[in-house]
Design a protein around this motif. Structure first.
Motif, PDB file in Angstrom:
ATOM      1  N   VAL A 643      19.642 -22.178 -29.004  1.00 38.95           N
ATOM      2  CA  VAL A 643      19.614 -22.480 -27.576  1.00 38.95           C
ATOM      3  C   VAL A 643      18.416 -21.741 -27.017  1.00 38.95           C
ATOM      4  O   VAL A 643      18.418 -20.507 -26.960  1.00 38.95           O
ATOM      5  CB  VAL A 643      20.918 -22.054 -26.883  1.00 38.95           C
ATOM      6  N   VAL A 644      17.373 -22.463 -26.658  1.00 34.85           N
ATOM      7  CA  VAL A 644      16.099 -21.839 -26.320  1.00 34.85           C
ATOM      8  C   VAL A 644      16.231 -20.961 -25.078  1.00 34.85           C
ATOM      9  O   VAL A 644      15.701 -19.871 -25.020  1.00 34.85           O
ATOM     10  CB  VAL A 644      15.000 -22.898 -26.152  1.00 34.85           C
ATOM     11  N   THR A 645      16.947 -21.470 -24.061  1.00 38.55           N
ATOM     12  CA  THR A 645      17.296 -20.587 -22.954  1.00 38.55           C
ATOM     13  C   THR A 645      18.620 -21.020 -22.336  1.00 38.55           C
ATOM     14  O   THR A 645      18.791 -22.176 -21.976  1.00 38.55           O
ATOM     15  CB  THR A 645      16.201 -20.510 -21.867  1.00 38.55           C
ATOM     16  N   ALA A 646      19.510 -20.066 -22.274  1.00 39.20           N
ATOM     17  CA  ALA A 646      20.819 -20.341 -21.686  1.00 39.20           C
ATOM     18  C   ALA A 646      20.755 -20.217 -20.174  1.00 39.20           C
ATOM     19  O   ALA A 646      21.695 -20.558 -19.469  1.00 39.20           O
ATOM     20  CB  ALA A 646      21.852 -19.367 -22.241  1.00 39.20           C
ATOM     21  N   ASP A 647      19.614 -19.714 -19.664  1.00 36.82           N
ATOM     22  CA  ASP A 647      19.558 -19.338 -18.246  1.00 36.82           C
ATOM     23  C   ASP A 647      19.398 -20.509 -17.298  1.00 36.82           C
ATOM     24  O   ASP A 647      19.741 -20.403 -16.123  1.00 36.82           O
ATOM     25  CB  ASP A 647      18.406 -18.358 -18.018  1.00 36.82           C
ATOM     26  N   THR A 648      18.865 -21.621 -17.773  1.00 35.23           N
ATOM     27  CA  THR A 648      18.612 -22.724 -16.846  1.00 35.23           C
ATOM     28  C   THR A 648      19.889 -23.237 -16.196  1.00 35.23           C
ATOM     29  O   THR A 648      19.946 -23.410 -14.985  1.00 35.23           O
ATOM     30  CB  THR A 648      17.898 -23.889 -17.549  1.00 35.23           C
ATOM     31  N   SER A 649      20.933 -23.434 -16.996  1.00 35.62           N
ATOM     32  CA  SER A 649      22.158 -23.937 -16.379  1.00 35.62           C
ATOM     33  C   SER A 649      22.898 -22.817 -15.654  1.00 35.62           C
ATOM     34  O   SER A 649      23.591 -23.050 -14.671  1.00 35.62           O
ATOM     35  CB  SER A 649      23.056 -24.601 -17.422  1.00 35.62           C
ATOM     36  N   LEU A 650      22.697 -21.593 -16.125  1.00 35.72           N
ATOM     37  CA  LEU A 650      23.370 -20.453 -15.499  1.00 35.72           C
ATOM     38  C   LEU A 650      22.880 -20.233 -14.069  1.00 35.72           C
ATOM     39  O   LEU A 650      23.610 -19.736 -13.225  1.00 35.72           O
ATOM     40  CB  LEU A 650      23.063 -19.205 -16.333  1.00 35.72           C
ATOM     41  N   ASN A 651      21.646 -20.609 -13.798  1.00 36.73           N
ATOM     42  CA  ASN A 651      21.060 -20.313 -12.498  1.00 36.73           C
ATOM     43  C   ASN A 651      20.911 -21.517 -11.595  1.00 36.73           C
ATOM     44  O   ASN A 651      20.088 -21.532 -10.694  1.00 36.73           O
ATOM     45  CB  ASN A 651      19.723 -19.605 -12.702  1.00 36.73           C
ATOM     46  N   LEU A 652      21.717 -22.525 -11.842  1.00 38.61           N
ATOM     47  CA  LEU A 652      21.743 -23.635 -10.899  1.00 38.61           C
ATOM     48  C   LEU A 652      22.486 -23.195  -9.644  1.00 38.61           C
ATOM     49  O   LEU A 652      23.444 -22.430  -9.735  1.00 38.61           O
ATOM     50  CB  LEU A 652      22.464 -24.834 -11.525  1.00 38.61           C
TER      51      LEU A 652
END
Ligand code: ADP
Ligand code: ZN
Ligand code: ZN
Length: 810
Positions: A643-652
């Motif tokens: 998972v290249v970055t988990a942060d994109t969905s976390l920071n919606l």
């Protein structure tokens, strides 16, 4: 004389029915489709209720019956009403969900000259009226549409009314041609006995009608009617020959409906029920007992990781329902409706499974619908709309992956959630519901905890491998990478793992959730994300004005030069999409063959199936895609999921961002390592300590749930409150903003004057997707225990859409 309350197919009908009187010659029943006059048109309607008295003084008569047998069952009539009230959608929109595919037809208006024609006195007519009349007389009968083409819309309508008013023309209605019919084939059989046929054949041969003679001869030797196609293959007979014999009364035509089978049962061998594990047995018994009690409407939440044997329980529960003389509906997310899924149900219920799928042709959908209605199937399987299948004797409804957002119809009215509709339908029919999931919706789980649903748990995979039931998941802290001087998209761990896997001839999947990827601001040094002080949602960067905007309250702030927490100047936009990831992967791993799978690719060159089969054939080493590929990919050579970055969905900017992230990561983590080579998952993040990431890495739903539900309670978010999302869209941005502000004032006044205590208004603010297909969008969120109670009493102007219980605020 009786009256009927009819839901009419007109945009002005909104959420109400209209009263019509029933003429004595018509036999009208609840659920029947009828033609009714409405204004100056003839429209389709469905009878929802029979009454002794009309709701208004003056009523018009029902014009006719479209189909004698009711198309909605009494339970569906109630369900349609519930959907319209609950989701504030026009009543006919709700009714339309339950109509057979291709059902909605228009009435076409025709204008003709009256039959008994007194030589019309045209001396007082205008030139326009004369021309129109001449046109109608010349043609005998003209559709209003044609007349409009000739004269212009407004003019055609007014002239028509004038001519009709003077008795110089009459209006008639006819149905638009049916779009789909059951597929029929022409069959031939003798209309006379065999002896006569032989004599006729001899006579025909004498008159050199050899083809006709041959056909008669052919038919004499058949014990059953033969299709025209078969006769063509057999003796090269053409339609004209058959027509000729039919004309002579020697042969008869018969139209026989042919079945279109969407499932090919070729290669599917029947399967027997498996003997259940102890955990499965316990869960199954509860469901079986509920089914046997009959008419309970009970809801079970079957919580079990992927591979824990939920589907086997669905199959056995369905079999039990069938033993009890009932039938079932199984809902699966559209993307999971794969041949493998269908095969699994088809092999347990051979020739007893109907599939409803948007990819079927309209004709196929129509056929399936009719056959379902006739009770030909034990099981109907399909995506969200399959909940409306006319399955008789409904005993069991399964909603697999119940947390899936695709169960919510968000793009058009009615904005219903198929899970909630399923539960309502079960209540109306007494059916049992199984909600199955590895990562239940937090609201569903909460309800189960509160005792509203029966909670059934399957804690382990049926066949744990190598002692470890679930794959190992490693969370990599990207801040550490940066400190170590690694600026690439790949951490050292991920990079090494990819290199090793590719060298061994294994396969790798790289996941990226692109949506929202370019919008939030995060410190690459400490992981801090800029959030709105009032709403606690991440702020969104607007490139054009270079400001940060809160998509809930419209608060605007400047982009800071340094991190407010650690003062680092490495505060940066994390903008990567799948294309950029593909490029970087190419540079970093030049030896690997890449394949990209996202909606851009599938819209263009390849279909999902093609990409999948190329990857399966090992045409590529690394597959790059958005999380939509996590499902249904079960290939033995895949040993690494990154998972290249988990942060994109976390920071919606959405209260469900944590839940969404947990679900996505769990899906990836639960998917890996199903082959004999085992597997590994690596998740990269700038906020690796976040509970959603930590819990997903440990396959620990309970710890995620506890944190999440506490957070929801604290911030007063669902399931502790309810939301209504109001969106206004218009080509003019400023107008959009003004209209939402006006609506806010209106709502505030109403809340005030009605003294509603627990309803707040959040916004207005530009929607997260501020511009869509050339139109700007602004939104208001109404939050409280019953937002729809207020909304249902207000006139909502055009341009607004209302989403009750939205699954996302984006
Ligand atoms: P889920 O739906 O929870 O992902 P499945 O029902 O698909 O789980 O089961 C996972 C795998 O285990 C499938 O291959 C299935 O055939 C097998 N399986 C399920 N239940 C049993 C059982 N009782 N005995 C043996 N194998 C089983
Ligand atoms: Zn910082
Ligand atoms: Zn805010």
């Amino acid at each position: 004389m009786g009256y009927a309350e009819v839901s009419v197919n007109s945009p002005v009908a909104q959420r109400r029915t209209f009263s019509y009187s029933i003429p004595p010659e018509l036999d009208i029943n609840v659920g029947q489709a009828v033609w009714v006059p409405f204004g100056d048109k003839l429209l389709q309607g469905v009878v929802l209720e029979l009454t002794r008295l009309p709701a208004v003084e003056e009523t018009r008569e029902i014009d006719g019956v479209i189909e004698p047998r009711p198309i909605l069952s009494p339970a569906h009539v109630l369900l349609a009403r519930w959907i319209s009230e609950h989701y504030l959608s026009p009543l006919f929109d709700a009714v339309a969900l339950m109509l057979p595919p291709g059902f909605e037809r228009r009435a076409i208006t025709f204008i003709s000259a009256p039959k008994t024609l007194p030589e019309p006195d045209i001396s007082s007519l205008t030139q326009g009226q004369r021309d129109a009349l001449a046109f109608i007389q010349r043609r005998g009968k003209v559709s209003l549409r044609e007349l409009e083409k000739e004269l212009g819309k407004k003019r055609a309508q007014s002239i028509t009314s004038q001519l009709v008013g003077r008795g110089l023309a009459v209006r008639n209605y006819e149905l638009e041609p049916v779009k789909v019919r059951p597929k029929e084939e022409l069959y031939l059989s003798l209309a006379v006995n065999a002896v006569e046929a032989q004599q006729e054949a001899a006579g025909l041969r004498g008159r050199r009608a050899a083809k006709q003679a041959a056909l008669l001869d052919f038919l004499t030797h058949q014990s059953e009617p033969v299709s025209l196609a078969e006769a063509r293959r057999g003796i090269g007979c053409d339609k004209a020959t058959a027509d000729a014999l039919v004309g002579k009364g020697l042969v008869a035509y018969q139209r026989i409906a042919v079945k279109r089978e969407p499932i090919s049962y070729e290669g599917i061998s029947p399967s027997l029920p498996l003997s259940l594990t102890a955990a499965q047995e316990a869960a199954f018994k509860s469901i079986r007992d509920s089914l046997r009690r009959q008419a309970t409407g009970e809801v079970f939440l079957l919580h079990g990781v992927t591979g824990s044997g939920k589907t086997e329980i669905y199959l056995q529960a369905l079999a039990e329902a069938v033993r009890l003389g009932k039938r079932g509906i199984v809902l699966v997310p559209e993307i999971a409706l794969t041949p493998q899924t269908i095969e699994r149900f088809g092999s347990r219920f051979p020739h007893k499974v109907a599939v409803l799928h948007s990819k079927l042709s309209l004709g196929e959908q129509f056929d399936e619908w009719r056959r379902i209605e006739n009770g030909e199937f034990d099981v109907v399987i399909g995506p969200r709309s399959a909940i409306f299948a006319p399955q008789p004797d409904l005993g069991l409804i399964v909603v697999d992956e119940e947390y899936e957002w695709t169960y919510k119809q968000h793009d058009k009215s009615p904005r219903y959630h198929a899970r909630d509709v399923a539960i309502k339908l079960a209540e109306l029919t007494g059916a049992v519901v199984i909600l199955g999931s590895a990562t239940p919706d937090v609201a569903t789980y909460h309800r189960a905890q509160q005792g509203g649903y029966h909670l059934l748990q399957l804690p382990e995979r049926v066949t744990p491998r190598d002692g470890s039931a679930m794959p190992q998941v490693q969370v990599v802290d990207l801040r550490e990478e940066l400190k170590a001087g690694n600026r690439s998209l790949f951490s050292r761990s991920l990079s090494e793992a990819i290199t090793r896997a590719v060298a061994k001839g294994e396969q790798v999947i790289l996941f990226l959730n692109r949506r929202g990827g370019e919008t939030f601001i995060q410190c690459r040094n400490c992981g801090f994300v800029l959030r709105c002080k009032r709403c606690d949602v991440p702020l969104t960067h607007h490139f054009t004005e270079d400001v940060l905007v809160c998509h809930q309250c419209n608060r605007r702030t400047l982009v800071p030069q340094s991190c407010p927490r650690c003062s680092s100047r490495r505060i940066k936009f994390l903008g990567i999409g799948t294309q950029k990831l593909e490029r970087e992967t190419g540079y970093t791993f030049p030896q690997a063959r890449l394949l990209r799978w996202d909606s851009d690719v599938t819209k263009g060159r390849y279909s999902h199936g093609e990409i999948l089969s190329r990857f399966r054939a090992h045409d590529a080493d690394i597959l790059i895609g958005t999380q939509m590929i996590a499902k249904g990919l079960d290939l033995p050579l895949i040993t690494l999921d990154g998972v290249v970055t988990a942060d994109t969905s976390l920071n919606l900017p959405d209260f469900r961002a944590g839940e969404r992230t947990f679900q996505l990561l769990s899906q990836v983590a639960g998917r890996a390592g199903r082959g004999s080579l085992g597997g590994r998952v690596i998740i990269q993040s700038y906020s690796p300590e976040h509970y959603a990431i930590q819990a997903a890495a440990k396959h620990d739903y309970t710890s995620f749930y506890k944190k999440e539900i506490a957070y929801r309670r604290q911030l007063n978010q669902p399931p502790f409150t309810r939301l209504a999302l109001l969106v206004y869209s218009h080509a003019n941005d400023a107008l959009c903003q003004r209209e939402t502000e006006r609506m806010k004032r209106l709502l505030a006044e109403e809340i005030d004057s009605r003294g509603i205590a627990d309803l707040d208004i959040i916004g207005p603010a530009p929607a997260f997707i501020h511009k869509l297909r050339g139109r700007f969008r602004w939104q208001i969120i109404l939050r409280g225990s019953e937002p729809s109670a207020l909304l249902s009493q207000l006139p909502i102007p055009r341009g607004w859409t209302i989403d009750i219980d939205p699954v996302t605020l984006l």
